[in-house]
Design a protein around this motif. Structure first.
Motif, PDB file in Angstrom:
ATOM      1  N   ALA A 234      25.099 -10.165  44.550  1.00  0.00           N
ATOM      2  CA  ALA A 234      25.303 -10.461  43.126  1.00  0.00           C
ATOM      3  C   ALA A 234      26.764 -10.821  42.862  1.00  0.00           C
ATOM      4  O   ALA A 234      27.062 -11.721  42.070  1.00  0.00           O
ATOM      5  CB  ALA A 234      24.888  -9.265  42.275  1.00  0.00           C
ATOM      6  N   TYR A 235      27.668 -10.117  43.516  1.00  0.00           N
ATOM      7  CA  TYR A 235      29.105 -10.392  43.372  1.00  0.00           C
ATOM      8  C   TYR A 235      29.429 -11.791  43.904  1.00  0.00           C
ATOM      9  O   TYR A 235      30.132 -12.575  43.245  1.00  0.00           O
ATOM     10  CB  TYR A 235      29.897  -9.338  44.145  1.00  0.00           C
ATOM     11  N   ILE A 236      28.907 -12.124  45.082  1.00  0.00           N
ATOM     12  CA  ILE A 236      29.161 -13.434  45.684  1.00  0.00           C
ATOM     13  C   ILE A 236      28.643 -14.549  44.789  1.00  0.00           C
ATOM     14  O   ILE A 236      29.310 -15.568  44.579  1.00  0.00           O
ATOM     15  CB  ILE A 236      28.497 -13.506  47.073  1.00  0.00           C
ATOM     16  N   GLN A 237      27.452 -14.337  44.229  1.00  0.00           N
ATOM     17  CA  GLN A 237      26.877 -15.363  43.362  1.00  0.00           C
ATOM     18  C   GLN A 237      27.724 -15.575  42.115  1.00  0.00           C
ATOM     19  O   GLN A 237      27.916 -16.715  41.672  1.00  0.00           O
ATOM     20  CB  GLN A 237      25.449 -14.980  42.968  1.00  0.00           C
ATOM     21  N   GLU A 238      28.262 -14.501  41.547  1.00  0.00           N
ATOM     22  CA  GLU A 238      29.106 -14.633  40.360  1.00  0.00           C
ATOM     23  C   GLU A 238      30.418 -15.335  40.690  1.00  0.00           C
ATOM     24  O   GLU A 238      30.936 -16.131  39.894  1.00  0.00           O
ATOM     25  CB  GLU A 238      29.377 -13.261  39.746  1.00  0.00           C
ATOM     26  N   VAL A 239      30.979 -15.044  41.868  1.00  0.00           N
ATOM     27  CA  VAL A 239      32.202 -15.730  42.290  1.00  0.00           C
ATOM     28  C   VAL A 239      31.942 -17.226  42.402  1.00  0.00           C
ATOM     29  O   VAL A 239      32.717 -18.053  41.887  1.00  0.00           O
ATOM     30  CB  VAL A 239      32.712 -15.166  43.636  1.00  0.00           C
ATOM     31  N   PHE A 240      30.841 -17.591  43.050  1.00  0.00           N
ATOM     32  CA  PHE A 240      30.529 -19.009  43.202  1.00  0.00           C
ATOM     33  C   PHE A 240      30.252 -19.649  41.847  1.00  0.00           C
ATOM     34  O   PHE A 240      30.630 -20.801  41.597  1.00  0.00           O
ATOM     35  CB  PHE A 240      29.325 -19.182  44.128  1.00  0.00           C
ATOM     36  N   HIS A 241      29.606 -18.903  40.957  1.00  0.00           N
ATOM     37  CA  HIS A 241      29.342 -19.396  39.608  1.00  0.00           C
ATOM     38  C   HIS A 241      30.660 -19.764  38.910  1.00  0.00           C
ATOM     39  O   HIS A 241      30.758 -20.803  38.247  1.00  0.00           O
ATOM     40  CB  HIS A 241      28.598 -18.324  38.812  1.00  0.00           C
ATOM     41  N   LEU A 242      31.684 -18.928  39.072  1.00  0.00           N
ATOM     42  CA  LEU A 242      32.990 -19.207  38.459  1.00  0.00           C
ATOM     43  C   LEU A 242      33.618 -20.463  39.057  1.00  0.00           C
ATOM     44  O   LEU A 242      34.225 -21.273  38.343  1.00  0.00           O
ATOM     45  CB  LEU A 242      33.923 -18.006  38.642  1.00  0.00           C
ATOM     46  N   PHE A 243      33.490 -20.626  40.377  1.00  0.00           N
ATOM     47  CA  PHE A 243      34.018 -21.830  41.012  1.00  0.00           C
ATOM     48  C   PHE A 243      33.313 -23.076  40.480  1.00  0.00           C
ATOM     49  O   PHE A 243      33.959 -24.091  40.197  1.00  0.00           O
ATOM     50  CB  PHE A 243      33.850 -21.738  42.532  1.00  0.00           C
ATOM     51  N   ILE A 244      31.997 -23.004  40.339  1.00  0.00           N
ATOM     52  CA  ILE A 244      31.245 -24.138  39.818  1.00  0.00           C
ATOM     53  C   ILE A 244      31.638 -24.432  38.374  1.00  0.00           C
ATOM     54  O   ILE A 244      31.736 -25.589  37.950  1.00  0.00           O
ATOM     55  CB  ILE A 244      29.729 -23.875  39.922  1.00  0.00           C
ATOM     56  N   PHE A 245      31.912 -23.376  37.628  1.00  0.00           N
ATOM     57  CA  PHE A 245      32.299 -23.537  36.225  1.00  0.00           C
ATOM     58  C   PHE A 245      33.590 -24.345  36.110  1.00  0.00           C
ATOM     59  O   PHE A 245      33.667 -25.324  35.367  1.00  0.00           O
ATOM     60  CB  PHE A 245      32.470 -22.162  35.580  1.00  0.00           C
ATOM     61  N   ILE A 246      34.618 -23.954  36.857  1.00  0.00           N
ATOM     62  CA  ILE A 246      35.901 -24.663  36.732  1.00  0.00           C
ATOM     63  C   ILE A 246      35.816 -26.059  37.352  1.00  0.00           C
ATOM     64  O   ILE A 246      36.467 -26.999  36.877  1.00  0.00           O
ATOM     65  CB  ILE A 246      37.067 -23.857  37.334  1.00  0.00           C
ATOM     66  N   LEU A 247      35.008 -26.196  38.392  1.00  0.00           N
ATOM     67  CA  LEU A 247      34.852 -27.506  39.024  1.00  0.00           C
ATOM     68  C   LEU A 247      34.106 -28.472  38.122  1.00  0.00           C
ATOM     69  O   LEU A 247      34.544 -29.609  37.901  1.00  0.00           O
ATOM     70  CB  LEU A 247      34.129 -27.342  40.356  1.00  0.00           C
ATOM     71  N   SER A 248      32.971 -28.039  37.574  1.00  0.00           N
ATOM     72  CA  SER A 248      32.188 -28.925  36.713  1.00  0.00           C
ATOM     73  C   SER A 248      32.960 -29.278  35.444  1.00  0.00           C
ATOM     74  O   SER A 248      32.884 -30.409  34.964  1.00  0.00           O
ATOM     75  CB  SER A 248      30.849 -28.286  36.366  1.00  0.00           C
ATOM     76  N   SER A 249      33.734 -28.327  34.913  1.00  0.00           N
ATOM     77  CA  SER A 249      34.547 -28.615  33.733  1.00  0.00           C
ATOM     78  C   SER A 249      35.575 -29.695  34.053  1.00  0.00           C
ATOM     79  O   SER A 249      35.843 -30.578  33.223  1.00  0.00           O
ATOM     80  CB  SER A 249      35.252 -27.343  33.263  1.00  0.00           C
ATOM     81  N   SER A 250      36.145 -29.643  35.249  1.00  0.00           N
ATOM     82  CA  SER A 250      37.141 -30.645  35.651  1.00  0.00           C
ATOM     83  C   SER A 250      36.496 -32.014  35.830  1.00  0.00           C
ATOM     84  O   SER A 250      37.083 -33.040  35.449  1.00  0.00           O
ATOM     85  CB  SER A 250      37.819 -30.211  36.957  1.00  0.00           C
ATOM     86  N   ILE A 251      35.303 -32.040  36.409  1.00  0.00           N
ATOM     87  CA  ILE A 251      34.605 -33.311  36.580  1.00  0.00           C
ATOM     88  C   ILE A 251      34.265 -33.932  35.234  1.00  0.00           C
ATOM     89  O   ILE A 251      34.480 -35.125  34.998  1.00  0.00           O
ATOM     90  CB  ILE A 251      33.326 -33.099  37.430  1.00  0.00           C
ATOM     91  N   ILE A 252      33.761 -33.120  34.327  1.00  0.00           N
ATOM     92  CA  ILE A 252      33.402 -33.616  32.997  1.00  0.00           C
ATOM     93  C   ILE A 252      34.641 -34.081  32.249  1.00  0.00           C
ATOM     94  O   ILE A 252      34.637 -35.125  31.586  1.00  0.00           O
ATOM     95  CB  ILE A 252      32.649 -32.525  32.215  1.00  0.00           C
ATOM     96  N   ASP A 253      35.720 -33.325  32.363  1.00  0.00           N
ATOM     97  CA  ASP A 253      36.987 -33.704  31.739  1.00  0.00           C
ATOM     98  C   ASP A 253      37.456 -35.058  32.256  1.00  0.00           C
ATOM     99  O   ASP A 253      37.954 -35.903  31.504  1.00  0.00           O
ATOM    100  CB  ASP A 253      38.043 -32.639  32.050  1.00  0.00           C
ATOM    101  N   THR A 254      37.302 -35.277  33.549  1.00  0.00           N
ATOM    102  CA  THR A 254      37.738 -36.537  34.148  1.00  0.00           C
ATOM    103  C   THR A 254      36.852 -37.699  33.722  1.00  0.00           C
ATOM    104  O   THR A 254      37.338 -38.811  33.494  1.00  0.00           O
ATOM    105  CB  THR A 254      37.746 -36.417  35.684  1.00  0.00           C
ATOM    106  N   LEU A 255      35.554 -37.455  33.605  1.00  0.00           N
ATOM    107  CA  LEU A 255      34.659 -38.505  33.132  1.00  0.00           C
ATOM    108  C   LEU A 255      35.009 -38.920  31.713  1.00  0.00           C
ATOM    109  O   LEU A 255      34.893 -40.091  31.344  1.00  0.00           O
ATOM    110  CB  LEU A 255      33.203 -38.024  33.188  1.00  0.00           C
ATOM    111  N   ASN A 256      35.456 -37.953  30.918  1.00  0.00           N
ATOM    112  CA  ASN A 256      35.830 -38.250  29.536  1.00  0.00           C
ATOM    113  C   ASN A 256      37.224 -38.869  29.429  1.00  0.00           C
ATOM    114  O   ASN A 256      37.490 -39.653  28.520  1.00  0.00           O
ATOM    115  CB  ASN A 256      35.788 -36.968  28.696  1.00  0.00           C
ATOM    116  N   ARG A 257      38.103 -38.490  30.377  1.00  0.00           N
ATOM    117  CA  ARG A 257      39.489 -38.984  30.324  1.00  0.00           C
ATOM    118  C   ARG A 257      39.937 -39.429  31.712  1.00  0.00           C
ATOM    119  O   ARG A 257      40.790 -38.798  32.338  1.00  0.00           O
ATOM    120  CB  ARG A 257      40.418 -37.889  29.795  1.00  0.00           C
TER     121      ARG A 257
END
Length: 205
Positions: free
Chosen positions: A152-175
């Motif tokens: 459960a801990y590992i999954q939450e860590v990976f979830h956080l990585f995906i969160f910051i990564l996907s936010s960066s990708i979306i930010d780049t698509l917009n700008r």
């Protein structure tokens, strides 16, 4: 997720509904998208629509799923390539996403249009939704640098990585003109996530 009734429709009718949905979602913000316009352009009764999808959100999620699958395919390849190293994987996935042919497919191009139509929406939830394959990454991650090996801990860590990564990708698509700055910010966030921001020793789990 569409109902079985939707998948039993004749191909021509199913495609007509999808084309009408793409047309609406790529032209206006999600909050302004109209089911009435979609069913009018698709030439189907309103009651029939609700036999296929629960609501507008259900239809929207089905349309953008190709981008989710593309993202996780890239992520799985890169995480495997670096032998589960979460410190290096996010930047590699980010670079691979923008250096690949992710915009060559029509559905993926439309997904990018939708993201740009909704710059202030929480589109990272697309990547981290309940039916996303996040849990399948657990066995790929190198857990040695982590404070806990609990699944459960590992999954939450990976979830956080995906969160910051996907936010960066979306930010780049917009700008896209700020791609380098966004990449540097992603690098900083990965470093903070991996090493923390406190000078004190971290608690043991």
């Amino acid at each position: 997720m569409p109902s079985d009734t939707f998948f039993r429709l004749p191909e021509e009718k199913r495609q007509r509904l999808m084309d009408a949905a793409w047309e609406e979602f790529t032209q206006v913000r999600f909050s302004d998208a109209s089911i009435n316009k979609i069913i009018q352009n698709a030439r189907i009764p309103r009651g029939s629509f609700y036999q296929y999808f629960e609501d507008k959100t259900d239809l929207f999620s089905y349309l953008v799923r190709p981008l989710q699958h593309h993202f996780f395919d890239l992520a799985r390849q890169e995480v495997t390539q670096v032998k589960g190293d979460l410190y290096s994987a996010p930047l590699r996935i980010y670079d691979r996403f923008f250096n690949s042919d992710q915009q060559s497919g029509l559905d993926l191009m439309r997904c990018v249009q939708i993201i740009r139509r909704n710059p202030d929406s929480e589109f990272h939830t697309l990547f981290c939704s309940e039916d996303s394959p996040i849990s399948s990454f657990s066995e790929l991650i190198d857990t040695r640098p982590l404070r806990s090996r609990d699944p459960a801990y590992i999954q939450e860590v990976f979830h956080l990585f995906i969160f910051i990564l996907s936010s960066s990708i979306i930010d780049t698509l917009n700008r896209p003109e700020h791609r380098e700055q966004i990449r540097e910010r992603l690098k900083l966030r990965v470093d903070i996530l991996m090493h923390g921001c406190s000078i004190h020793s971290a608690p043991t789990f």
